[in-house]
Design an enzyme around this catalytic site. Structure first.
Site, PDB file in Angstrom:
ATOM      1  N   ALA A 137      32.971  39.436   8.115  1.00  0.00           N
ATOM      2  CA  ALA A 137      31.876  38.470   8.029  1.00  0.00           C
ATOM      3  C   ALA A 137      30.747  38.869   8.971  1.00  0.00           C
ATOM      4  O   ALA A 137      30.943  39.593   9.954  1.00  0.00           O
ATOM      5  CB  ALA A 137      32.389  37.072   8.374  1.00  0.00           C
ATOM      6  N   SER A 138      29.543  38.379   8.694  1.00  0.00           N
ATOM      7  CA  SER A 138      28.352  38.792   9.445  1.00  0.00           C
ATOM      8  C   SER A 138      28.406  38.370  10.913  1.00  0.00           C
ATOM      9  O   SER A 138      27.737  38.965  11.752  1.00  0.00           O
ATOM     10  CB  SER A 138      27.101  38.221   8.782  1.00  0.00           C
ATOM     11  N   ARG A 139      29.213  37.368  11.243  1.00  0.00           N
ATOM     12  CA  ARG A 139      29.285  36.927  12.645  1.00  0.00           C
ATOM     13  C   ARG A 139      30.091  37.893  13.514  1.00  0.00           C
ATOM     14  O   ARG A 139      30.054  37.807  14.740  1.00  0.00           O
ATOM     15  CB  ARG A 139      29.885  35.527  12.721  1.00  0.00           C
ATOM     16  N   TYR A 140      30.833  38.799  12.878  1.00  0.00           N
ATOM     17  CA  TYR A 140      31.664  39.735  13.640  1.00  0.00           C
ATOM     18  C   TYR A 140      31.006  41.106  13.804  1.00  0.00           C
ATOM     19  O   TYR A 140      31.332  41.834  14.736  1.00  0.00           O
ATOM     20  CB  TYR A 140      33.020  39.933  12.947  1.00  0.00           C
ATOM     21  N   THR A 141      30.150  41.479  12.883  1.00  0.00           N
ATOM     22  CA  THR A 141      29.595  42.839  12.895  1.00  0.00           C
ATOM     23  C   THR A 141      28.231  42.869  13.584  1.00  0.00           C
ATOM     24  O   THR A 141      27.561  41.846  13.732  1.00  0.00           O
ATOM     25  CB  THR A 141      29.453  43.372  11.462  1.00  0.00           C
TER      26      THR A 141
END
Length: 746
Positions: A137-141
């Site tokens: 998900a975008s919150r991790y990368t």
């Protein structure tokens, strides 16, 4: 209030349709105008604003994302969370966060889909060659712009491209990016619009820059001499086909054959597949190989597994002892997507118009675009220098009398009069006067003014140089060529895809030798089949059959032949006689519909055995027509097991027979009347689904019931049943035939 009556929709013609308006009434509206007014704008929007890339190599979604990252300072700064980038991009891109993040993933280094990725990513971004490897998900990368993006935004702030309003008119965004290399051909780009699509393959950056520079120098340059073939990120092999490459280069359309690369590990007796075509995935290949092993088409493999890891793609295939790895891979190339074709379609928007262009034409369009960018940049620099020169020339005039300038300022009573008084006092314009008036008191000394005015000569020389560039197209082209050389040297990398000019990995199909021996085929009315050898038949007793079943056909032939089973659904199923096991009369045999995988409710009604597909088939229909079709119409070059449209289904089939050559046949209708006809009088039709020709007439309520080969001695007077013209009514059975019991047909 009484209940409102429901309006009944009017029946519409094929030219109009009903549309419900706000009041609930149905209004007729022409379909053509509805499509034109509603669907066509949508189609144009998809083509122009979503799916087809422009000459800078980007679709709007790519451009909006990269420009947002550029404005966020991610070209030279540290990485930031992908969620931040997605959120900021939504100011330009009116789509959801999921679509924007998917776009960023496909441009990232981690996804490995591009030769030169534009996004420097950190974290799990999935892999283009894996269907099941999902990205985080975008919150991790995290992400930032890759260094090569500096060439995408080079001089973007110097009016090199037009800027337009975003979707809510609160911001400006570039309509194109002033790319200083042909990015349209450096990275793959795929899009599906309405009624058209685009599929652009990637080329090596060094080769593209060299080719573009060569075209600028010589418009007649042979593209293939510097650009031998495309280059793909996966490192797959390209099977060189000169005609296919020429077609792609000239027309922008064509197919390029790609093949995976492998290594053989002798110690472990296994094959390691290290690259695959960019058109497929690991999972698709593995699943196909497993299916081939289950079907028995490949017997050399003992195990297969996906060992893709931190070192990249790897599919390991364990081999059985004594297997030749090269021959096995040649077979896998044929039956799986380890060898696949990349369909090129170089569809690009040029000035808002979709065009399919070849490589050279596309590079020429990019050169024209880049020339315009360099012109605008040069003009911008020239204007800036001219403005500065203008100010310095005003400052130079003050050098003549600084005290006068101070006196004018001091003696002016109102501030608004300072600029006009300076203009009058020194003969300068308003802009120059404003500049002089804003000089700090500490700078009103001769040293400061002399230092500023020393640049006048340099600026005049620079402006003259820029004017010369603007007037000379050749000098602009030289600038572009030098920039291309620098980019090739700075970002160029060796080819990843190997070009194979001499294809030695040809699969030669191993033809299984079928033992040929005599046997007898038995086919029953219920659809059971038996293949029995003569020796077994001599030693066997009566046939075992289901209750009410009987032998319909008995054919003496050989094991190495084709069997054709015609069904009651106007289809024919083909099989080798060797496909059926030898059996005995004491068993029921194989149930043909189940053995050949026929459709539900479909039954086999007739069997033909052949090796050379010689002879004719006669299809007798209940309406009295007979179709005469050569058996060779059912021969196929490929091993197709099922043929549809085996015969006409417009009238029920009464019976069919197979003849080696033309001869007389006997027709019988449901009333018992007979007709003797020679098949030579019937026209041979090559179309399988033909209805044939009318042969027999009937009285009302009757139909064709049976057809059979005529045998000598069947009738006492055969001429009695013959007719010279067709179609005709049959003849009742003569007294001689009835009394002599010679008519075996009845």
């Amino acid at each position: 209030m009484p209940p409102r009556k429901k309006s009944t929709p009017k029946r519409t013609s094929n030219k109009t349709h009903g549309v419900i308006n706000g009041a609930g009434d149905i209004v007729e509206q022409p379909i053509v105008s509805t499509v034109r007014e509603n669907f066509m704008p949508y189609a144009m929007s998809v083509i122009l604003s979503r799916a087809i890339p422009e000459i800078d190599g980007f679709k709007p979604s790519h451009r909006k994302l990269l420009y947002t990252m550029y404005k966020m300072g991610l070209l030279n700064g540290a990485r930031t969370k992908s969620a931040n980038i997605v959120g900021a991009t939504m100011k330009l891109n009116p789509h959801g966060d999921s679509a924007i993040y998917d776009t960023m993933v496909r441009l990232s280094r981690g996804y490995e889909a591009l030769l030169h990725p534009y996004v420097d990513s950190k974290g799990n971004f999935g892999k283009f060659y894996s269907r099941d490897m999902a990205w985080a998900a975008s919150r991790y990368t995290e992400a930032k712009l890759a260094p090569i993006c500096s060439e995408l935004f080079k001089d973007i702030d110097k009016d090199t491209v037009d800027f337009v309003d975003n979707y809510d008119n609160t911001m400006k965004e570039p309509s194109l990016l002033p790319t200083s290399f042909p990015s349209i051909l450096v990275n793959t780009n795929t899009g599906i619009a309405v009624g058209m699509a685009s599929n652009i393959c990637s080329f090596n950056l060094k080769e593209i820059c060299e080719t573009t520079a060569a075209i600028i120098r010589d418009p007649e340059h042979d593209v293939k001499s510097t650009l031998p073939a495309p280059d793909f990120i996966g490192g797959c092999q390209i099977i060189y086909d000169e005609k296919a490459i020429d077609q792609v280069y000239k027309t922008g359309k064509g197919s390029i054959k790609l093949r995976g690369r492998y290594e053989y590990d002798k110690s472990a007796n296994c094959i390691d597949v290290l690259s695959i075509p960019s058109t497929t995935t690991c999972e698709v290949i593995i699943e196909k190989i497993i299916d081939l092993v289950k079907l028995g088409k490949i017997k050399e493999i003992s195990d297969i597994r996906d060992e893709t890891g931190i070192d990249g793609l790897k599919i390991t295939i364990d081999l059985k002892r004594g297997v030749d790895p090269d021959k096995l891979m040649a077979k896998l190339y044929r039956f799986t997507t380890l060898e696949d074709s990349y369909a090129c379609n170089f569809n690009v928007l040029i000035g808002g118009v979709p065009m399919v262009l070849g490589v050279k034409a596309l590079l020429e369009e990019w050169i024209a675009f880049r020339i315009e960018c360099v012109k605008r940049r040069t003009y911008y620099d020239r204007q800036k220098k001219a403005d500065k020169l203008h100010l310095l020339k005003g400052l130079e005039k003050i050098l003549l009398d600084i005290d006068k300038a101070i006196k004018i300022v001091r003696e002016t009573e109102e501030e608004v009069e300072v600029v006009p008084n300076l203009m009058i006092g020194f003969g300068i314009d308003k802009i120059q006067a404003e500049y002089v008036a804003e000089i700090k008191l500490r700078h009103l000394n001769r040293e400061y003014i002399l230092k500023r005015t020393q640049d006048i000569t340099d600026l005049e020389n620079e402006i003259a140089e820029l004017d010369a560039i603007l007037k000379s197209k050749s000098r602009i082209k030289t600038i572009i060529v030098n920039e291309l050389k620098d980019i090739a040297q700075k970002y160029g990398q060796p080819r990843k895809s190997i070009i194979i000019y001499d294809d030695t990995e040809q699969y030669v199909e191993e033809i299984e030798e079928i033992p040929d021996y005599a046997c007898t085929f038995f086919f029953t009315k219920e659809g059971y089949f038996k293949k029995i050898t003569p020796q077994s038949l001599r030693m066997s007793g009566a046939h075992k059959l289901k209750d009410g079943d009987e032998i319909a056909q008995e054919i003496e032939f050989s094991n190495n032949c084709d069997l054709l089973f015609f069904t009651d659904k106007a289809q024919v199923y083909k099989a080798k006689a060797s496909f059926f096991a030898d059996t005995k009369t004491s068993v029921l045999g194989d149930y043909v519909p189940a053995k050949l995988g026929m459709d539900e409710g479909e039954n086999a009604v007739f069997m033909v055995a052949t090796k050379d597909y010689k002879g004719i088939l006669l299809f007798g229909f209940e309406n009295g027509k007979i179709a005469k079709v050569p058996l060779e119409s059912y021969a196929t070059k490929t091993n197709r097991k099922k043929l549809t449209g085996a015969y006409s289904d417009k009238s029920p089939l009464a019976q069919m027979i197979y003849l080696q050559e033309d001869k007389e046949i006997v027709l019988k209708d449901s009333s018992g009347k007979l007709l003797l006809v020679h098949t030579g009088a019937l026209t041979l039709k090559t179309t399988r689904s033909t209805q044939g020709v009318a042969v027999m007439k009937f009285r009302k309520g009757h139909r064709l019931f049976e057809i059979k080969e005529y045998e000598e001695g069947m009738f006492a007077n055969p001429d009695y049943y013959r007719r010279s013209t067709l179609p005709v009514l049959g003849k009742d059975v003569s007294d001689d035939d009835a009394e002599g019991a010679q008519l075996s047909l009845i």
